[in-house]
Design a protein around this motif. Sequence first.
Motif, mmCIF file in Angstrom:
data_model
loop_
_atom_site.group_PDB
_atom_site.id
_atom_site.type_symbol
_atom_site.label_atom_id
_atom_site.label_comp_id
_atom_site.label_asym_id
_atom_site.label_seq_id
_atom_site.Cartn_x
_atom_site.Cartn_y
_atom_site.Cartn_z
ATOM 1 N N PHE A 98 15.901 41.128 -27.360
ATOM 2 C CA PHE A 98 16.260 40.940 -26.244
ATOM 3 C C PHE A 98 15.317 39.765 -25.033
ATOM 4 O O PHE A 98 14.329 39.612 -25.070
ATOM 5 N N LEU A 99 15.453 38.875 -24.142
ATOM 6 C CA LEU A 99 15.159 37.717 -23.736
ATOM 7 C C LEU A 99 15.858 37.976 -22.255
ATOM 8 O O LEU A 99 16.738 38.334 -21.797
ATOM 9 N N GLU A 100 14.376 37.686 -21.026
ATOM 10 C CA GLU A 100 14.691 37.894 -20.001
ATOM 11 C C GLU A 100 14.775 36.123 -19.718
ATOM 12 O O GLU A 100 14.421 35.620 -19.930
ATOM 13 N N GLU A 101 15.439 36.305 -18.681
ATOM 14 C CA GLU A 101 16.562 35.165 -18.486
ATOM 15 C C GLU A 101 16.504 34.956 -16.387
ATOM 16 O O GLU A 101 16.885 34.309 -15.667
ATOM 17 N N ASN A 102 14.952 35.423 -16.172
ATOM 18 C CA ASN A 102 14.259 35.469 -15.456
ATOM 19 C C ASN A 102 13.949 33.818 -14.178
ATOM 20 O O ASN A 102 13.360 34.462 -13.026
ATOM 21 N N GLY A 103 13.492 32.976 -15.254
ATOM 22 C CA GLY A 103 13.486 31.459 -14.777
ATOM 23 C C GLY A 103 14.247 31.498 -13.823
ATOM 24 O O GLY A 103 15.430 31.538 -13.259
ATOM 25 N N SER A 104 13.963 29.853 -12.902
ATOM 26 C CA SER A 104 14.596 29.358 -12.092
ATOM 27 C C SER A 104 15.245 28.501 -12.986
ATOM 28 O O SER A 104 15.364 27.810 -13.540
ATOM 29 N N ALA A 105 16.167 28.207 -11.809
ATOM 30 C CA ALA A 105 17.518 27.473 -11.973
ATOM 31 C C ALA A 105 16.505 25.466 -12.304
ATOM 32 O O ALA A 105 15.976 25.226 -11.807
ATOM 33 N N PRO A 106 17.277 25.027 -13.460
ATOM 34 C CA PRO A 106 16.391 23.425 -13.386
ATOM 35 C C PRO A 106 16.889 22.626 -12.646
ATOM 36 O O PRO A 106 17.524 23.046 -11.917
ATOM 37 N N ASN A 107 16.478 21.830 -12.779
ATOM 38 C CA ASN A 107 16.337 20.548 -12.051
ATOM 39 C C ASN A 107 17.685 19.927 -11.892
ATOM 40 O O ASN A 107 18.213 20.193 -12.307
ATOM 41 N N THR A 108 18.290 19.185 -10.569
ATOM 42 C CA THR A 108 19.515 18.513 -10.474
ATOM 43 C C THR A 108 19.483 17.353 -11.952
ATOM 44 O O THR A 108 18.970 16.559 -11.831
#
Length: 127
Positions: A98-108
Amino acid sequence: CGGGDEVEDAPQLRFVNATVDFPSATFWLNGSNFPGTRNIPNGGGFTSFDFVSTGTRQIGVGPVNQPAALSVSRNFAERSSTTAIAMIGTGGNEEFRFLEENGSAPNTGQVRLRVLNATTSTGYDVY
């Protein structure tokens, strides 16, 4: 009026077929086919994220048109995004990672890249 948006708060789940035993797999949630998961090819075939209910849920994977060959329980929290990877474990049997994908979006202008070694061997370098 003070309450959260149920869809926005609902956990999300997607599947990856990294098995070698199931050239084409179906994924299950609480004994029913998970939406959009029939005939997911091995070698990294994946589903889109879909909403699930919070709490402990039974998930499974198996060959197309057959019952789940592997089934496990997993707790899903509000506002979480989880990738369930069906793969061959170190013991040679199918298992979920299982991978938790709760990180913030990358910079533009940037992307987020995750590399997963789903082989049963070790010692591979990624360049």
